[in-house]
Design a protein around this motif. Structure first.
Motif, PDB file in Angstrom:
ATOM      1  N   PRO A 258       0.793  -1.231   0.000  1.00  0.00           N
ATOM      2  CA  PRO A 258       0.000   0.000   0.000  1.00  0.00           C
ATOM      3  C   PRO A 258       0.824   1.279   0.000  1.00  0.00           C
ATOM      4  O   PRO A 258       0.261   2.370   0.108  1.00  0.00           O
ATOM      5  CB  PRO A 258      -0.793  -0.115   1.308  1.00  0.00           C
ATOM      6  N   PHE A 259       2.152   1.152  -0.100  1.00  0.00           N
ATOM      7  CA  PHE A 259       3.035   2.308  -0.029  1.00  0.00           C
ATOM      8  C   PHE A 259       3.704   2.543  -1.384  1.00  0.00           C
ATOM      9  O   PHE A 259       4.193   1.604  -2.016  1.00  0.00           O
ATOM     10  CB  PHE A 259       4.116   2.100   1.036  1.00  0.00           C
ATOM     11  N   VAL A 260       3.741   3.817  -1.805  1.00  0.00           N
ATOM     12  CA  VAL A 260       4.436   4.188  -3.039  1.00  0.00           C
ATOM     13  C   VAL A 260       5.304   5.399  -2.729  1.00  0.00           C
ATOM     14  O   VAL A 260       4.790   6.494  -2.458  1.00  0.00           O
ATOM     15  CB  VAL A 260       3.466   4.510  -4.183  1.00  0.00           C
ATOM     16  N   MET A 261       6.619   5.191  -2.782  1.00  0.00           N
ATOM     17  CA  MET A 261       7.559   6.257  -2.462  1.00  0.00           C
ATOM     18  C   MET A 261       8.527   6.421  -3.625  1.00  0.00           C
ATOM     19  O   MET A 261       8.276   5.922  -4.732  1.00  0.00           O
ATOM     20  CB  MET A 261       8.273   5.943  -1.148  1.00  0.00           C
ATOM     21  N   ASN A 262       9.667   7.102  -3.375  1.00  0.00           N
ATOM     22  CA  ASN A 262      10.644   7.346  -4.434  1.00  0.00           C
ATOM     23  C   ASN A 262      11.916   6.529  -4.282  1.00  0.00           C
ATOM     24  O   ASN A 262      12.751   6.538  -5.184  1.00  0.00           O
ATOM     25  CB  ASN A 262      11.005   8.831  -4.503  1.00  0.00           C
ATOM     26  N   SER A 263      12.057   5.825  -3.152  1.00  0.00           N
ATOM     27  CA  SER A 263      13.269   5.041  -2.945  1.00  0.00           C
ATOM     28  C   SER A 263      12.967   3.888  -1.992  1.00  0.00           C
ATOM     29  O   SER A 263      11.989   3.918  -1.229  1.00  0.00           O
ATOM     30  CB  SER A 263      14.385   5.912  -2.352  1.00  0.00           C
ATOM     31  N   GLN A 264      13.829   2.875  -2.018  1.00  0.00           N
ATOM     32  CA  GLN A 264      13.682   1.753  -1.101  1.00  0.00           C
ATOM     33  C   GLN A 264      13.842   2.208   0.351  1.00  0.00           C
ATOM     34  O   GLN A 264      13.169   1.689   1.250  1.00  0.00           O
ATOM     35  CB  GLN A 264      14.704   0.666  -1.439  1.00  0.00           C
ATOM     36  N   ALA A 265      14.713   3.165   0.590  1.00  0.00           N
ATOM     37  CA  ALA A 265      14.895   3.672   1.953  1.00  0.00           C
ATOM     38  C   ALA A 265      13.609   4.299   2.474  1.00  0.00           C
ATOM     39  O   ALA A 265      13.239   4.113   3.647  1.00  0.00           O
ATOM     40  CB  ALA A 265      16.036   4.686   1.987  1.00  0.00           C
ATOM     41  N   GLN A 268      11.190   1.500   3.379  1.00  0.00           N
ATOM     42  CA  GLN A 268      11.531   0.890   4.660  1.00  0.00           C
ATOM     43  C   GLN A 268      11.119   1.783   5.822  1.00  0.00           C
ATOM     44  O   GLN A 268      10.644   1.301   6.855  1.00  0.00           O
ATOM     45  CB  GLN A 268      13.032   0.583   4.714  1.00  0.00           C
ATOM     46  N   GLN A 269      11.242   3.100   5.634  1.00  0.00           N
ATOM     47  CA  GLN A 269      10.822   4.029   6.681  1.00  0.00           C
ATOM     48  C   GLN A 269       9.301   3.963   6.866  1.00  0.00           C
ATOM     49  O   GLN A 269       8.803   3.994   8.002  1.00  0.00           O
ATOM     50  CB  GLN A 269      11.245   5.451   6.334  1.00  0.00           C
ATOM     51  N   ALA A 270       8.567   3.862   5.761  1.00  0.00           N
ATOM     52  CA  ALA A 270       7.110   3.750   5.853  1.00  0.00           C
ATOM     53  C   ALA A 270       6.702   2.502   6.625  1.00  0.00           C
ATOM     54  O   ALA A 270       5.798   2.536   7.471  1.00  0.00           O
ATOM     55  CB  ALA A 270       6.493   3.744   4.458  1.00  0.00           C
ATOM     56  N   LEU A 271       7.373   1.380   6.348  1.00  0.00           N
ATOM     57  CA  LEU A 271       7.074   0.138   7.059  1.00  0.00           C
ATOM     58  C   LEU A 271       7.383   0.268   8.549  1.00  0.00           C
ATOM     59  O   LEU A 271       6.602  -0.185   9.406  1.00  0.00           O
ATOM     60  CB  LEU A 271       7.867  -1.013   6.447  1.00  0.00           C
ATOM     61  N   ARG A 272       8.522   0.893   8.873  1.00  0.00           N
ATOM     62  CA  ARG A 272       8.864   1.096  10.289  1.00  0.00           C
ATOM     63  C   ARG A 272       7.829   1.992  10.967  1.00  0.00           C
ATOM     64  O   ARG A 272       7.399   1.728  12.096  1.00  0.00           O
ATOM     65  CB  ARG A 272      10.264   1.707  10.418  1.00  0.00           C
ATOM     66  N   ASP A 273       7.433   3.071  10.274  1.00  0.00           N
ATOM     67  CA  ASP A 273       6.458   4.000  10.843  1.00  0.00           C
ATOM     68  C   ASP A 273       5.130   3.285  11.101  1.00  0.00           C
ATOM     69  O   ASP A 273       4.464   3.531  12.117  1.00  0.00           O
ATOM     70  CB  ASP A 273       6.244   5.189   9.913  1.00  0.00           C
ATOM     71  N   TYR A 274       4.734   2.406  10.186  1.00  0.00           N
ATOM     72  CA  TYR A 274       3.475   1.678  10.374  1.00  0.00           C
ATOM     73  C   TYR A 274       3.576   0.730  11.569  1.00  0.00           C
ATOM     74  O   TYR A 274       2.672   0.673  12.422  1.00  0.00           O
ATOM     75  CB  TYR A 274       3.103   0.928   9.101  1.00  0.00           C
ATOM     76  N   ARG A 275       4.696   0.015  11.646  1.00  0.00           N
ATOM     77  CA  ARG A 275       4.883  -0.904  12.777  1.00  0.00           C
ATOM     78  C   ARG A 275       4.931  -0.152  14.115  1.00  0.00           C
ATOM     79  O   ARG A 275       4.438  -0.628  15.136  1.00  0.00           O
ATOM     80  CB  ARG A 275       6.170  -1.724  12.591  1.00  0.00           C
ATOM     81  N   ASP A 276       5.538   1.051  14.088  1.00  0.00           N
ATOM     82  CA  ASP A 276       5.705   1.825  15.318  1.00  0.00           C
ATOM     83  C   ASP A 276       4.467   2.646  15.696  1.00  0.00           C
ATOM     84  O   ASP A 276       4.438   3.303  16.746  1.00  0.00           O
ATOM     85  CB  ASP A 276       6.893   2.784  15.190  1.00  0.00           C
ATOM     86  N   GLY A 277       3.488   2.674  14.796  1.00  0.00           N
ATOM     87  CA  GLY A 277       2.287   3.462  15.048  1.00  0.00           C
ATOM     88  C   GLY A 277       2.439   4.942  14.781  1.00  0.00           C
ATOM     89  O   GLY A 277       1.645   5.752  15.267  1.00  0.00           O
TER      90      GLY A 277
END
Length: 281
Positions: A258-265, A268-277
């Protein structure tokens, strides 16, 4: 004076069976490589069998895109973390600017035709990907119409003009990439010629068939159109399509679920943010 250049079909792309959410069966066209830029994906939900969609789309996150959902038959109920709760039905649309993050759900409703709806994904420019989330719904009566010969264009967003200059502008005026979306309906023998100079112009036929320029386009096909400043559509037997227009971002695309960004980094930040709330702020 230079003669108008009629747009032709450069390429046809078929929708493919897929599923999403809680087993919802859909037909999907996607291109995360820039071929539809600024659009990313077209999902068509269409069935009179409740088992194909009744599970809907339970709460899930997004970042970096806009979605536009448009209902032909049935309906969808939206809820999100910002407290929005609304239902759209036949002829209505909802627009969601996910920005830095949104968590939402969409649950289907039916009418006597079952459910038939579309969801489009539009890519956000890099400068907009971490902007605040927004949501808006639009009722069908707010969408202006443009008439042709046995033809009607319903403008959801963007400016659409007939070749004689008569124009309408859809109420969704903040679509990414100067986007425009319209619902085109032609009866048997219908025809319509539009001014059409957007860099990206697409036509997804979902009922019957249309003659787009010199090419016959049947249902289930997305026509990617050549450069030009006029679009001529006609139908001997009748048909319906979504027209999509926009300006490409021409930026790198990194996609995961569900995430569309400009880089793999950034992914990964989006996934961390989702996990961290912390995805939503």
């Amino acid at each position: 004076m230079t003669a108008p250049l009629l747009r032709q079909v450069d390429r046809l792309q078929s929708s493919q069976p897929s599923q999403d959410g809680d087993g919802v069966k859909i037909k999907r066209i996607h291109d995360f490589g820039g071929g539809l830029d600024p659009f990313l994906m077209i999902d068509e939900l269409g069935s009179d069998r409740p088992d194909d969609y009744i599970g809907g789309f339970p709460p899930h996150p997004h970042r970096g895109i806009q979605t536009l959902t448009y209902v032909i038959h049935g309906g969808l109920t939206h809820e999100d973390h910002m407290g929005h709760s609304s239902t759209i039905r036949a002829g209505d649309a909802q627009w969601m600017h996910t920005g830095r993050g949104i968590v939402h759900s969409e649950m289907p409703l039916t009418d006597h035709h079952g459910l038939h709806a579309f969801q489009l994904w539009l890519n956000l420019a890099a400068s907009e990907k971490m902007s605040p989330a927004e949501y808006r719904d639009v009722r069908g009566e707010e969408m202006p119409r443009l008439a042709g010969t046995e033809a009607e264009l319903i403008a959801l967003g963007g400016r659409w003009a007939r070749d004689d200059g008569e124009a309408v502008t859809g109420p969704l005026n903040a679509l990414a990439g100067n986007g425009g979306v319209a619902h085109l309906r032609l009866a048997a023998g219908g025809e319509l010629t539009l001014q059409a100079d957007a860099p990206t112009l697409l036509a997804y036929v979902f009922e019957g068939e249309l003659q787009v320029g010199d090419t016959r386009v049947p249902a289930g096909q997305l026509a990617r159109l050549s450069k030009g400043d006029r679009l001529a559509v006609a139908s001997a037997t009748g048909g319906q399509a979504l027209l999509l227009a926009g300006t490409p971002h021409r930026e790198p695309v990194a996609h995961y679920g569900p995430f569309v960004m400009n880089s793999q980094a950034e992914l990964q930040q989006a996934l961390r943010d989702y996990r961290d709330g912390t995805l939503t702020g």
